[in-house]
Write a protein that holds these residues in place. Sequence first.
Motif, PDB file in Angstrom:
ATOM      1  N   THR A  95       0.850  -1.202   0.000  1.00 33.33           N
ATOM      2  CA  THR A  95       0.000   0.000   0.000  1.00 33.33           C
ATOM      3  C   THR A  95       0.879   1.244   0.000  1.00 33.33           C
ATOM      4  OG1 THR A  95      -0.058   0.275   2.408  1.00 33.33           O
ATOM      5  CG2 THR A  95      -1.759  -1.138   1.449  1.00 33.33           C
ATOM      6  N   GLY A  96       0.269   2.354  -0.322  1.00 30.10           N
ATOM      7  CA  GLY A  96       0.964   3.632  -0.263  1.00 30.10           C
ATOM      8  C   GLY A  96       1.321   3.999   1.168  1.00 30.10           C
ATOM      9  N   SER A  97       0.424   3.650   2.100  1.00 35.62           N
ATOM     10  CA  SER A  97       0.682   3.975   3.513  1.00 35.62           C
ATOM     11  C   SER A  97       1.969   3.313   3.990  1.00 35.62           C
ATOM     12  CB  SER A  97      -0.466   3.481   4.400  1.00 35.62           C
ATOM     13  OG  SER A  97      -1.679   4.014   3.961  1.00 35.62           O
ATOM     14  N   GLU A  98       2.177   2.091   3.535  1.00 40.12           N
ATOM     15  CA  GLU A  98       3.419   1.387   3.888  1.00 40.12           C
ATOM     16  C   GLU A  98       4.625   2.074   3.257  1.00 40.12           C
ATOM     17  OE1 GLU A  98       3.986  -3.159   3.603  1.00 40.12           O
ATOM     18  OE2 GLU A  98       2.072  -2.697   2.661  1.00 40.12           O
ATOM     19  N   LEU A 115       9.568  13.003  -2.175  1.00 39.74           N
ATOM     20  CA  LEU A 115       8.356  13.364  -2.912  1.00 39.74           C
ATOM     21  C   LEU A 115       7.383  12.195  -2.820  1.00 39.74           C
ATOM     22  CD1 LEU A 115       9.239  15.071  -6.314  1.00 39.74           C
ATOM     23  CD2 LEU A 115       8.251  16.116  -4.273  1.00 39.74           C
ATOM     24  N   ASP A 116       6.214  12.464  -2.268  1.00 45.64           N
ATOM     25  CA  ASP A 116       5.180  11.432  -2.242  1.00 45.64           C
ATOM     26  C   ASP A 116       4.393  11.543  -3.550  1.00 45.64           C
ATOM     27  OD1 ASP A 116       3.078   9.755  -1.912  1.00 45.64           O
ATOM     28  OD2 ASP A 116       2.438  10.523   0.044  1.00 45.64           O
ATOM     29  N   GLU A 117       4.727  10.647  -4.465  1.00 42.40           N
ATOM     30  CA  GLU A 117       4.100  10.674  -5.796  1.00 42.40           C
ATOM     31  C   GLU A 117       3.121   9.510  -5.963  1.00 42.40           C
ATOM     32  OE1 GLU A 117       5.382  12.560  -9.078  1.00 42.40           O
ATOM     33  OE2 GLU A 117       7.516  12.430  -8.628  1.00 42.40           O
ATOM     34  N   GLY A 147       2.547   4.480  -5.853  1.00 47.39           N
ATOM     35  CA  GLY A 147       1.458   3.563  -5.520  1.00 47.39           C
ATOM     36  C   GLY A 147       0.450   3.633  -6.649  1.00 47.39           C
ATOM     37  N   LYS A 148      -0.796   3.405  -6.313  1.00 48.49           N
ATOM     38  CA  LYS A 148      -1.929   3.589  -7.234  1.00 48.49           C
ATOM     39  C   LYS A 148      -1.655   3.135  -8.673  1.00 48.49           C
ATOM     40  CE  LYS A 148      -3.812   7.126  -4.264  1.00 48.49           C
ATOM     41  NZ  LYS A 148      -4.999   6.725  -3.561  1.00 48.49           N
ATOM     42  N   ILE A 149      -1.345   4.056  -9.590  1.00 48.17           N
ATOM     43  CA  ILE A 149      -1.260   3.725 -11.025  1.00 48.17           C
ATOM     44  C   ILE A 149      -0.289   2.583 -11.292  1.00 48.17           C
ATOM     45  CG2 ILE A 149      -0.423   4.603 -13.268  1.00 48.17           C
ATOM     46  CD1 ILE A 149      -1.742   7.278 -12.599  1.00 48.17           C
TER      47      ILE A 149
HETATM   48  C1  LIG Z   1      -0.363  11.155  -1.618  1.00 47.33           C
HETATM   49  C2  LIG Z   1      -0.782   9.866  -0.993  1.00 47.33           C
HETATM   50  N1  LIG Z   1       0.111   9.182  -0.264  1.00 47.33           N
HETATM   51  C3  LIG Z   1      -0.213   8.011   0.311  1.00 47.33           C
HETATM   52  C4  LIG Z   1      -1.469   7.478   0.181  1.00 47.33           C
HETATM   53  C5  LIG Z   1      -1.812   6.171   0.847  1.00 47.33           C
HETATM   54  O1  LIG Z   1      -1.921   5.164  -0.092  1.00 47.33           O
HETATM   55  P1  LIG Z   1      -2.775   3.836   0.247  1.00 47.33           P
HETATM   56  O2  LIG Z   1      -4.204   4.267   0.298  1.00 47.33           O
HETATM   57  O3  LIG Z   1      -2.469   2.912  -0.901  1.00 47.33           O
HETATM   58  O4  LIG Z   1      -2.274   3.327   1.538  1.00 47.33           O
HETATM   59  C6  LIG Z   1      -2.429   8.160  -0.561  1.00 47.33           C
HETATM   60  C7  LIG Z   1      -3.787   7.601  -0.723  1.00 47.33           C
HETATM   61  O5  LIG Z   1      -4.688   8.200  -1.243  1.00 47.33           O
HETATM   62  C8  LIG Z   1      -2.082   9.396  -1.160  1.00 47.33           C
HETATM   63  O6  LIG Z   1      -2.985  10.103  -1.856  1.00 47.33           O
END
Ligand SMILES: Cc1ncc(COP(=O)(O)O)c(C=O)c1O
Length: 451
Positions: free
Chosen positions: A124-127, A243-245, A271-273
């Motif tokens: 996940t992005g949070s990780e 940079l959080d991309e 993450g995401k894309i």
């Molecule tokens: C900029 C950004 N960083 C981190 C996250 C967290 O990603 P995840 O929801 O996959 O944990 C998000 C989620 O929307 C985000 O927009």
Amino acid sequence: MTSNSLQNLYKKKTHNSRRSYGKSVKIFPGGISHNIRFFRPYPFFVNKARNKHLFDVDDNKYVDYWMGHWALILGHSPTVVVKSLDKQIRRGTLYGTANDISIKLGEIIKKSIPISELLRFCTTGSEATMYAIRIARAVTKKRIICKTIGGWHGFNTDLMQSVNYPFEIDEGKGMTGAEGDFVESIPFNDLDRSIKLLNSVKEDLACIIIEPVLGGGGCIPADINYLKGLEEYSKRNNLLFILDEIVTGFRLNFGSVCSLYRLNPDIITLGKIVGGGLPIGVVCGKKEIMKVANPVENRSKEQLCYVGGGTFSSNPLTMTAGYATLNYISKNRQTVYNKINKLGDIARIGLRKLFSDYRLKTKVTGTGSLFLTHFLSNKVDDIMNANDVSLSDNETLAKYHFSLMTKYRIFFLPHKMGAISAVHDVKDIQNLINATEKIIESDTLRLRRKH
Ligand SMILES: Cc1ncc(COP(=O)(O)O)c(C=O)c1O
């Protein structure tokens, strides 16, 4: 149309969703598995998604601008991804071992983002952001992390600070209260004030982490000079610039905003894309920095920074979907980005003109294929940061999104920015603008006009 009659219309169209929500609420706190997915009276329940459409359990078909938390740049279930997954699923879903397909996805990311000399996949992005700041602390041997007010980096505990208004109050229960001692929150897009605050904690500062576009915080692009100023500050003071991309990676161009803005961060999170519609997080960084997370070289606890990855890291399904997506975009990058960025311009310009023709106090923000309309209020006359977003008329925004959803089957998750995918077209944007005009005409929003 009043709010009540709009809600009645929604209820009439969503009988089955109402039933599903009744069951769901008995299983999940609040009936949902992600806080922002709830909206009143209850969210509709989806059982199919294809291209630009979501289908709910009552057979309503929505044109989707939420696009899986902005992850689906090629739309829902694009053929390239479906075909690749179809093959992969027969070859195994989770190996729990090293695998070749992760090399393919890793290579394409590495090639398109120069600072990603080494990278680590997680789920996940949070990780990813949790690992990124852990690495920063490990490398600098400092403790404080700096984030922007309203910046969203996922639900990891360290970064759950100054996310929601009022920003100075802890983000909910369950925290020790001490997390904030190691976070400095700076005002987005205000370099002078940010630097003053950074100076006040300079001795123990490990990193600055920032989104190039404040996403969850209100779809506000960072000023390029602000980003450059923070990067320069980081270099001058030996801290890491992250940079959080997770939203912007591969969203605005093929790769990172670094090549657009000439930035040179130490770490980028993705993450995401890059997951092609499946769960992913990625920490990318320069070799000198990422080597601290190398468990083969760093044999002792004193040397190693633990960046786990987790059970599902590099799972072959995500790797396959991510690679199919990036490989497709890479080959069609001109077409894809020209199209979605142009549609974003048409949406922003069209909506701005519409609201201005009706002399309504709004601001349409965004960049590339991301956009959001803010309704200004007595408290705020412009939208520059997350504080302005909080003081704007969010009730009207929710009503606007709810009207689009209920009357015109156009879906924005209420309050959240929209993302255009490669399967949207000009007609969709025109329909959105036309629907917005009808909503204004019907006076559903009871909007304040400029004098
Ligand atoms: C900029 C950004 N960083 C981190 C996250 C967290 O990603 P995840 O929801 O996959 O944990 C998000 C989620 O929307 C985000 O927009």
